[in-house]
Structures are given as C-alpha cells and as structure tokens.
Design an enzyme around this catalytic site. Sequence first.
Site, PDB file in Angstrom:
ATOM      1  N   GLU A   1     -38.540  40.952  16.394  1.00  0.00           N
ATOM      2  CA  GLU A   1     -39.425  40.101  17.209  1.00  0.00           C
ATOM      3  C   GLU A   1     -40.042  40.871  18.369  1.00  0.00           C
ATOM      4  OE1 GLU A   1     -36.237  40.233  17.390  1.00  0.00           O
ATOM      5  OE2 GLU A   1     -35.551  39.888  19.452  1.00  0.00           O
TER       6      GLU A   1
ATOM      7  N   HIS B   1     -34.352  44.462  16.547  1.00  0.00           N
ATOM      8  CA  HIS B   1     -35.102  43.298  17.051  1.00  0.00           C
ATOM      9  C   HIS B   1     -36.516  43.268  16.477  1.00  0.00           C
ATOM     10  CE1 HIS B   1     -32.563  41.758  20.448  1.00  0.00           C
ATOM     11  NE2 HIS B   1     -32.002  42.948  20.312  1.00  0.00           N
TER      12      HIS B   1
ATOM     13  N   CYS C   1     -29.589  41.059  15.727  1.00  0.00           N
ATOM     14  CA  CYS C   1     -28.725  41.694  16.732  1.00  0.00           C
ATOM     15  C   CYS C   1     -27.530  40.788  17.055  1.00  0.00           C
ATOM     16  CB  CYS C   1     -29.534  42.079  17.956  1.00  0.00           C
ATOM     17  SG  CYS C   1     -28.754  43.378  18.908  1.00  0.00           S
TER      18      CYS C   1
HETATM   19  N1  GLN Z   1     -24.543  43.820  22.546  1.00  0.00           N
HETATM   20  C1  GLN Z   1     -24.858  42.461  22.226  1.00  0.00           C
HETATM   21  C2  GLN Z   1     -23.647  41.712  21.673  1.00  0.00           C
HETATM   22  O1  GLN Z   1     -22.669  42.318  21.405  1.00  0.00           O
HETATM   23  C3  GLN Z   1     -25.996  42.392  21.233  1.00  0.00           C
HETATM   24  C4  GLN Z   1     -27.224  42.992  21.836  1.00  0.00           C
HETATM   25  C5  GLN Z   1     -28.492  42.336  21.423  1.00  0.00           C
HETATM   26  O2  GLN Z   1     -28.516  41.260  20.841  1.00  0.00           O
HETATM   27  N2  GLN Z   1     -29.583  42.981  21.760  1.00  0.00           N
HETATM   28  O3  GLN Z   1     -23.711  40.541  21.510  1.00  0.00           O
END
Ligand code: GLN
Length: 182
Positions: A166, A164, A79
């Site tokens: 994890e 994610h 992410c």
């Molecule tokens: N929206 C976050 C970003 O732009 C990422 C979201 C996340 O890691 N769950 O960094």
Amino acid sequence: MRIAVLALQGAFAEHEQMLRRLGVGAFEVRQLANWNQPKNGLIIPGGESTTQGKLLHDLGLFEPIRQAITEGLPVLGTCAGLILLSPMHLGTMDIDVERNAYGRQLGSFYTEAPVEGIAGNVPMTFIRAPYINKVLSSDVQVLAKVDSHIVAARQGRQLVTAFHPELDFDTRIHELFLSLAR
Ligand code: GLN
C-alpha cells in the site's frame, strides 16, 4: 464490491487510498458494529501486531473475524497483518513467522522482486518486517522470496505480504487480492 479495512491502528488509510485508486468501495472496521456490514473481503494492515491483537480481543472482534476467515472470507494481511493471521494470533494461516526478522536497526529497506502470478518485479517496502520462517502446511503457496526468506504467500483466499504494497504505486498485489474476493 466492498472491502472491510481493519482500522484499529497502523497503515489502514493507505490501503483505503489504494482501493479508491482501483475503484473499489471500502469501509473501516473500528468496532463490532462496523464489522457486521456486508463485505467481500478484509484487509489487515501493517502497524504493531501486539497492539492490534490486543484491540481485537478488547473490542470483541477477534472471534468474529477468525470465524469469517475460516469460513472463506478473502483476506489480505500486510506486515503486522501477516503476523495477525499466523498461529501467534488468529491462526488461520499455517505459517511460522519471525517477527522483526530484519533486526531493529536495519529493519527498513526497499527492494524489488518477482511475485508468483505477477509479471516482472514488484516494489517491496519493508518496515521492521517479519518474514515467514517456514510454511506449516502444503496448503500454503509461497509467492515470493527475498534473500531466500518467504515474504509473500497464499493459503486459499488468504494472501499475506511481509512488505507494504500500500506504500508503493504498484497496485498489483491489491488486484491479486481482489481477484480472490471476486
Ligand atoms: N514490527 C511490527 C510487528 O511486529 C510489524 C511492522 C509493520 O507492520 N510495519 O507487529
């Protein structure tokens, strides 16, 4: 085997938990002194990429981490971690990334989809997630798509997911990463 987990912000504890379940040693990277320990790989967790990016610079970790990845250190970015590896930050992965790609209201959802190299579907929890708009080099292998958007990819020893892994029970994304680190 010892994996460094970037622990500046975000969902790092869940990655450590995952590594414990897999019987793999881990240590947290909160400052440069932690980073300088021997390691077989690095996990950059989800969270807020802007915050993590700023802290990497403030703590003097940005350049050492970038260099280690360039020299072949295996890395898993999930992410925000995916965003940090893109040209928006560390630039070690040749991917064009759309941040908050699913909008802010409907930004979080769960689905299951196949991932190249893993049998059957993989659980995917998306939280204000990015996706990969397009790959910028033929070195990048697309591993998974959801609704025709790229949500997992690999470039050499770099593995990224927009979701994610994890946060779900399935350990296979981490195992795939560990296979790159062995
Ligand atoms: N929206 C976050 C970003 O732009 C990422 C979201 C996340 O890691 N769950 O960094």
